[in-house]
Design an enzyme around this catalytic site. Structure first.
Site, PDB file in Angstrom:
ATOM      1  N   GLU A   1      -0.921   2.417   4.291  1.00 16.95           N
ATOM      2  CA  GLU A   1      -0.962   2.253   2.514  1.00 16.95           C
ATOM      3  C   GLU A   1      -3.322   1.972   2.844  1.00 16.95           C
ATOM      4  O   GLU A   1      -3.476   1.396   1.999  1.00 16.95           O
ATOM      5  CB  GLU A   1      -0.717   0.201   2.030  1.00 16.95           C
ATOM      6  CG  GLU A   1       0.310   1.101   2.191  1.00 16.95           C
ATOM      7  CD  GLU A   1       1.567  -1.087   1.962  1.00 16.95           C
ATOM      8  OE1 GLU A   1       1.276  -1.936   2.306  1.00 16.95           O
ATOM      9  OE2 GLU A   1       2.444  -0.251   1.609  1.00 16.95           O
TER      10      GLU A   1
ATOM     11  N   GLU B   1       8.994   4.221   2.483  1.00 16.04           N
ATOM     12  CA  GLU B   1       9.182   2.310   3.287  1.00 16.04           C
ATOM     13  C   GLU B   1       9.852   2.189   2.009  1.00 16.04           C
ATOM     14  O   GLU B   1       9.740   2.498   0.961  1.00 16.04           O
ATOM     15  CB  GLU B   1       8.001   1.978   3.582  1.00 16.04           C
ATOM     16  CG  GLU B   1       6.948   1.923   4.630  1.00 16.04           C
ATOM     17  CD  GLU B   1       5.840   0.952   4.776  1.00 16.04           C
ATOM     18  OE1 GLU B   1       6.257  -0.476   4.526  1.00 16.04           O
ATOM     19  OE2 GLU B   1       5.120   1.464   5.009  1.00 16.04           O
TER      20      GLU B   1
ATOM     21  N   GLU C   1       5.554 -10.694  10.289  1.00 19.79           N
ATOM     22  CA  GLU C   1       7.376 -10.885   9.529  1.00 19.79           C
ATOM     23  C   GLU C   1       8.534 -11.223  10.035  1.00 19.79           C
ATOM     24  O   GLU C   1       9.129  -9.854   9.946  1.00 19.79           O
ATOM     25  CB  GLU C   1       7.121  -8.686   8.935  1.00 19.79           C
ATOM     26  CG  GLU C   1       6.012  -8.452   8.546  1.00 19.79           C
ATOM     27  CD  GLU C   1       5.086  -7.124   8.133  1.00 19.79           C
ATOM     28  OE1 GLU C   1       4.742  -6.708   9.449  1.00 19.79           O
ATOM     29  OE2 GLU C   1       5.138  -6.628   6.963  1.00 19.79           O
TER      30      GLU C   1
ATOM     31  N   TYR D   1      10.774 -12.862   8.785  1.00 23.20           N
ATOM     32  CA  TYR D   1      12.066 -13.332   8.113  1.00 23.20           C
ATOM     33  C   TYR D   1      11.873 -12.077   6.944  1.00 23.20           C
ATOM     34  O   TYR D   1      12.961 -12.181   5.945  1.00 23.20           O
ATOM     35  CB  TYR D   1      11.610 -14.363   6.770  1.00 23.20           C
ATOM     36  CG  TYR D   1      11.878 -15.318   7.787  1.00 23.20           C
ATOM     37  CD1 TYR D   1      12.363 -16.229   6.798  1.00 23.20           C
ATOM     38  CD2 TYR D   1      10.794 -16.054   8.272  1.00 23.20           C
ATOM     39  CE1 TYR D   1      12.906 -17.439   7.868  1.00 23.20           C
ATOM     40  CE2 TYR D   1      11.007 -17.474   9.164  1.00 23.20           C
ATOM     41  CZ  TYR D   1      12.013 -17.710   8.852  1.00 23.20           C
ATOM     42  OH  TYR D   1      12.240 -19.389   8.842  1.00 23.20           O
ATOM     43  N   HIS D   2      11.366 -10.738   7.310  1.00 20.46           N
ATOM     44  CA  HIS D   2      11.701  -9.721   6.642  1.00 20.46           C
ATOM     45  C   HIS D   2      12.869  -8.652   6.592  1.00 20.46           C
ATOM     46  O   HIS D   2      13.616  -9.203   8.105  1.00 20.46           O
ATOM     47  CB  HIS D   2      10.588  -7.994   6.853  1.00 20.46           C
ATOM     48  CG  HIS D   2      10.227  -7.722   5.664  1.00 20.46           C
ATOM     49  ND1 HIS D   2      11.653  -6.086   5.181  1.00 20.46           N
ATOM     50  CD2 HIS D   2       9.239  -7.587   4.877  1.00 20.46           C
ATOM     51  CE1 HIS D   2      10.511  -5.631   4.320  1.00 20.46           C
ATOM     52  NE2 HIS D   2      10.016  -6.050   3.674  1.00 20.46           N
TER      53      HIS D   2
HETATM   54  C1  GAL Z   1       4.744  -2.743   3.431  1.00 27.34           C
HETATM   55  C2  GAL Z   1       4.013  -2.210   5.205  1.00 27.34           C
HETATM   56  C3  GAL Z   1       4.306  -2.034   6.256  1.00 27.34           C
HETATM   57  C4  GAL Z   1       5.379  -3.591   5.750  1.00 27.34           C
HETATM   58  C5  GAL Z   1       5.828  -3.806   4.244  1.00 27.34           C
HETATM   59  C6  GAL Z   1       6.838  -5.148   4.216  1.00 27.34           C
HETATM   60  O1  GAL Z   1       3.535  -2.977   2.300  1.00 27.34           O
HETATM   61  O2  GAL Z   1       3.637  -0.794   4.292  1.00 27.34           O
HETATM   62  O3  GAL Z   1       3.542  -1.990   7.186  1.00 27.34           O
HETATM   63  O4  GAL Z   1       4.842  -4.819   6.414  1.00 27.34           O
HETATM   64  O5  GAL Z   1       4.960  -4.062   3.302  1.00 27.34           O
HETATM   65  O6  GAL Z   1       7.328  -4.913   3.026  1.00 27.34           O
END
Ligand code: GAL
Length: 693
Positions: free
Chosen positions: A182, A333, A381, A383-384
């Site tokens: 990003e 993603e 991250e 909890y993702h």
């Molecule tokens: C994106 C990022 C990933 C991860 C994801 C979580 O923006 O590229 O590495 O952090 O968000 O939603």
């Protein structure tokens, strides 16, 4: 009854011949998004083997294979593992991970790790850490902390990327590369190095301070610069000319930042390996058209965050990404159920992610990759959403991905060599977007929202809409709408006029043509260089504190937020819509006008229309422009799309509604997912079907 009629109308477009569609976009024989010897459309996931003992990899890969995952995105944050101390490279583990994945028929796409420089580097060179707007240097331990303008950081980045390319540039199981992650969200370091680079960049562009002072009208507020070194980095509101140049400078910095890595990769990598970058839809930190130029294809990260998917906005964002290179793309993603960074990290409904996966494909994606496979046991991250739980076994969502993967495999051959071919284009311009953002004039002005309202209305009438750069080739589009071309210099105006002269229909929205390339007010009234062709001009613009009525050819309704009083310059212009009793100034004045010009037509809509007026305006545009598709209504909640090419045509139906929908096809068609031949499609809530004649 009404709904059924609409259903039939909705799919009438299926029978329309494709002949005559101009392949102005992707060449149909070139699909770098579809990897040879692999399925044409694939499911993937982000996998971080460096976070796990090697003894665990086999189990992960087995589970991936069982979920029909065909590609892993790998290594993009693994700098400290690949180069644990300066110049000491350890990539055997990555080679083993790639090989292990390949044994499970999983390709690898490698990310360069520059979003997360290691601690030994930030310790040795603290000056590579960004300085924020408030003057504070960021600390180590988050990401995007490297400064994109730092020559030292670029040098270290180049070295690690080169080592990776030497190692993996010929690896048969590595299909491509992603640059950075990003792009540091385009954050800049507010340090002396950056300021000096900005000043030098301006000097190269303007040559003399006299020119710069004149274009920016620096006599205003005593901004006059006598020395290049006096020019500041804009913080907060500033001179509009300076602010627009800063955005262009930021674009050039990130473009150079990625070129530094692309050239390192290309030196060693086989040409078959793609190079992409993961963008973020309407994120506006830099000009994506410029950023995408050197990339093989564009990719993006599609996250809903709180709430649920808005199919119109999501479709628009896919189409924006497809427009970056006017070609198919990867959804590199996307959200596996929930994220961890929104205000409420709710889970998407069961089936919603599948509908989103198919929407990506329906809009030109050839891969859909979930972030991420399994949460690191520690790290920011935890909890993702994931496919596996912390215990290493599938969470319920895993099953949805397995189904998506299975369906992709089942129909992939039908989609090989297909793309989106549109009769309608929406024009987007970062310069114009930024110029409006700098001076919205009413906090309610939302140029992307306006783009979406055009998109929404037009998309109901045609199976696809391209969203492209204002300067992209326009030949072949029957209708081109530019709802927000605020910055409209002469060469761009000529480009649009050529399109109209050749028979196209150009529709302009409010605020068009107010500014030139320096973000200066043009000395001709809006739409500036297009006013003569339009035969009308903007007499005055008004930010509205409340809605006002309007009526005319498109029926009656309300305009809101912004209204421009148009004045006719000659008899060729015809008024389509008038304001009614409002603020006195606007009463009975033209709100939309149209004029024949050359072999085509130019139309100006000076206000933001309510949904009914917008739909009627879109229907008029479609008819006036001779779109081959009939003016039709699609059942509320169902999206119809079409991919075609290499002699194939596939219709995709996606039901975003929470209730079942029935679509009468009018003739028998092959239903690719259910494997039946039917005249009727029953779509469950979030249901999907693909049709072929
Ligand atoms: C994106 C990022 C990933 C991860 C994801 C979580 O923006 O590229 O590495 O952090 O968000 O939603």
């Amino acid at each position: 009854m009404r709904l059924r009629l609409f259903s039939r109308l909705a799919v009438m477009l299926i029978w329309l011949p494709l002949a005559g569609t101009l392949l102005r976009a992707q060449r149909l024989d070139s699909f770098p998004t579809q990897i040879p010897q692999h399925d044409a459309i694939v499911v993937g996931t982000a996998w971080y083997p460096e976070q796990w003992p090697e003894s665990r990899w086999e189990e992960d890969l087995k589970l991936m294979e069982a979920a029909n995952i065909k590609v892993v995105r790998i290594a993009e944050f693994a700098w400290s593992t690949m180069e644990p101390s300066e110049g000491h490279y350890e990539m055997d583990w990555l080679e083993r991970a790639v090989a292990a994945a390949a044994k499970h028929h999983i390709m690898s796409a490698i990310g360069t790790p520059t979003a997360a420089p290691p601690a030994w580097l930030t310790q040795k060179h603290p000056e590579i850490l960004r300085i924020e707007e408030n003057g504070q240097r960021v600390t180590h331990g988050n990401r995007a902390h490297g400064s994109s303008t730092s020559a030292i950081y670029r040098e270290y980045s180049r070295k690690i990327v080169e080592e990776m390319a030497k190692r993996f540039g010929r690896n048969p199981n590595v299909v491509g590369w992603q640059i950075d992650n990003e792009y540091g969200y385009a954050l800049m370091s507010h340090d002396d190095v950056t300021r000096k680079q900005f000043q030098d960049w301006l000097q190269r562009k303007y040559m003399t301070l006299e020119a710069l002072n004149s274009f920016w009208t620096t006599a205003y507020w005593s901004e006059t610069y006598d020395n290049w070194s006096e020019i500041p980095i804009p913080v907060g509101g500033h001179n509009p000319g300076l602010m627009l140049e800063w955005k262009r400078f930021v674009t050039s910095v990130w473009s150079d930042y990625q070129t530094n890595q692309i050239s390192a990769i290309r030196k060693y990598a086989e040409p078959r390996q793609f190079i992409t970058g993961n963008f973020m839809g309407f994120f506006d930190g830099f000009d994506h058209y410029i950023m995408c130029e050197p990339l093989t294809f564009a990719s993006w990260d599609d996250y809903v965050g709180s709430g649920h998917v808005d199919p119109d906005f999501n479709g628009l964002s896919h189409d924006l990404t497809r427009g970056f290179k006017r070609a198919n793309f990867w959804l590199i993603e996307t959200q596996p159920g929930a994220v961890n960074w929104a205000s409420v990290n709710n889970y998407l409904n069961k089936g919603e992610v599948r509908a989103m996966a198919w929407q990506a494909i329906a809009h030109g994606a050839d891969a859909v990759s979930y972030w991420q496979w399994r949460s690191a046991l520690n790290g920011q991250e935890q909890y993702h959403g994931t496919l596996l739980g912390a215990d290493g076994t599938p969470v319920p969502f895993y099953e949805e991905v397995r189904q998506i993967g299975q369906e992709f495999s089942k129909v992939q051959e039908a989609l090989r060599g297909t793309t989106i071919q549109s009769e309608v284009a929406l024009l987007y311009s970062y310069d114009s977007h930024w110029a409006i953002q700098f001076q919205k004039h009413t906090r309610r002005y939302d140029d992307i929202g306006l783009l979406k309202s055009y998109y929404r209305a037009l998309r109901k009438l045609t199976p696809s809409v391209d969203v492209i750069s204002a300067s992209a080739p326009l030949g072949g589009y029957k209708l081109v709408a530019a709802p927000g071309l605020n910055v409209l210099p002469k060469d761009l105006a000529n480009h649009l006029l050529d399109y109209v002269r050749d028979g196209g229909h150009l529709v302009l929205g409010p605020r068009s043509g107010l500014k030139d390339e320096h973000n200066e007010l043009q000395t001709r009234r809006q739409p500036g260089h297009l006013a003569d062709a339009l035969g009308a001009r903007v007499e005055q613009f008004y930010a509205l504190e409340k809605d006002f009525p309007a009526s005319g050819d498109w029926g009656s309704g309300q305009v809101s937020i912004w209204a421009e009083q148009l004045g006719l310059l000659n008899s060729s212009a015809r008024t389509l819509l008038r304001y009614r009793k409002s603020n006195g100034w606007l009463d009975d004045q033209p709100a939309a006008v149209t004029s024949a010009y050359g072999k085509g037509r130019i139309t100006y809509i000076g206000a933001i229309l309510d949904d009914n007026l917008m739909n009627a305006a879109a229907a008029w545009m479609a008819k006036e422009s001779g779109l081959r598709t009939p003016v039709l209504s699609i059942p509320e909640g169902v999206e119809v799309s079409m991919r075609s090419g290499t002699g194939k045509r596939v219709i995709l139906l996606i039901n975003f509604a929470q209730e079942a929908k029935k679509v009468e096809l009018g003739k028998s068609m092959k239903l690719l997912l259910s494997g039946r031949q039917e005249q009727t499609v029953e779509l469950a809530p979030y249901g999907v079907e693909l049709l072929q004649e």
